[in-house]
Enzyme design. Structure first.
Site, PDB file in Angstrom:
ATOM      1  N   GLU A 161       3.861   6.206   5.545  1.00  0.00           N
ATOM      2  CA  GLU A 161       3.682   6.456   4.142  1.00  0.00           C
ATOM      3  C   GLU A 161       3.212   7.651   3.679  1.00  0.00           C
ATOM      4  OE1 GLU A 161       6.057   4.494   0.914  1.00  0.00           O
ATOM      5  OE2 GLU A 161       4.368   3.603   0.501  1.00  0.00           O
ATOM      6  N   ASP A 167       1.710   1.108   5.305  1.00  0.00           N
ATOM      7  CA  ASP A 167       1.538   1.890   3.860  1.00  0.00           C
ATOM      8  C   ASP A 167      -0.243   2.104   4.091  1.00  0.00           C
ATOM      9  OD1 ASP A 167       2.295   2.413   1.587  1.00  0.00           O
ATOM     10  OD2 ASP A 167       2.284  -0.143   0.980  1.00  0.00           O
ATOM     11  N   ASP A 171       2.986  -4.773  -0.700  1.00  0.00           N
ATOM     12  CA  ASP A 171       2.639  -3.985   0.985  1.00  0.00           C
ATOM     13  C   ASP A 171       3.148  -4.058   2.424  1.00  0.00           C
ATOM     14  OD1 ASP A 171      -0.108  -2.638  -1.040  1.00  0.00           O
ATOM     15  OD2 ASP A 171      -0.383  -4.627  -1.100  1.00  0.00           O
TER      16      ASP A 171
END
Length: 163
Positions: free
Chosen positions: A67, A7, A139
């Site tokens: 992502e 992420d 996260d």
């Protein structure tokens, strides 16, 4: 298959590592790589790169998933986030780990069934699918969600291909 989910973020880059066997998932590790806002951007990117390289060397993933980020209204913030994302795409590739990308909406849809799910719903499903996970940050939870999404889509692709 061992999957590294990432992420991206300039201040906090989350990572999550899972093992996948069929439709069974096992938690391996997760955390976040943090940089100091007072550091110059090149140094912050170097910290992210070194942290990801350490995760890859330690856990030896066979695949990575990152992502995709949405564009912020602030162009300067979007540019910096894009730079962090570039590092997250580059480092696994430098280590010979193939990288896939998933939109945030697809991650939410894959885990919760709705592309408009709230972050809390996604985090809850991560805990359901990985009950032994020690998740210390949002996260890390997001990175595990990306890894789970990759595992799901990779398994589907193998079924479609007849493998």
């Amino acid at each position: 298959m061992r999957v590294l989910g990432i992420d991206p973020g300039l201040e906090h880059t989350g990572y999550g590592v899972i093992d996948v066997q069929g439709n069974q998932y096992r938690f391996v590790a997760c955390g976040r790589i943090s940089t100091k806002p007072s550091y110059a951007v090149p140094l912050r990117l170097a910290v992210i790169a070194a942290g990801l390289a350490e995760v890859i060397v330690t856990h030896k993933p066979e695949a990575a998933a990152v992502e995709e980020v949405f564009v912020n209204t602030n162009a300067r913030s979007s540019l910096k986030l894009g730079q962090a994302r570039g590092v997250c795409l580059l480092v696994p590739s430098q280590h010979g780990v193939p990288v896939a990308e998933y939109a945030a909406r697809l991650v939410k849809q894959s885990l919760v069934g709705s592309g408009r799910a709230e972050k809390e719903q996604v985090a809850h499903m991560v805990k359901v699918l990985l009950p032994t996970a020690k998740i210390a940050s949002a996260d890390a939870a997001d990175a595990l969600a990306v890894a789970l999404t990759h595992a799901h889509h990779a398994a589907f692709a193998r079924k479609v291909a007849g493998v």
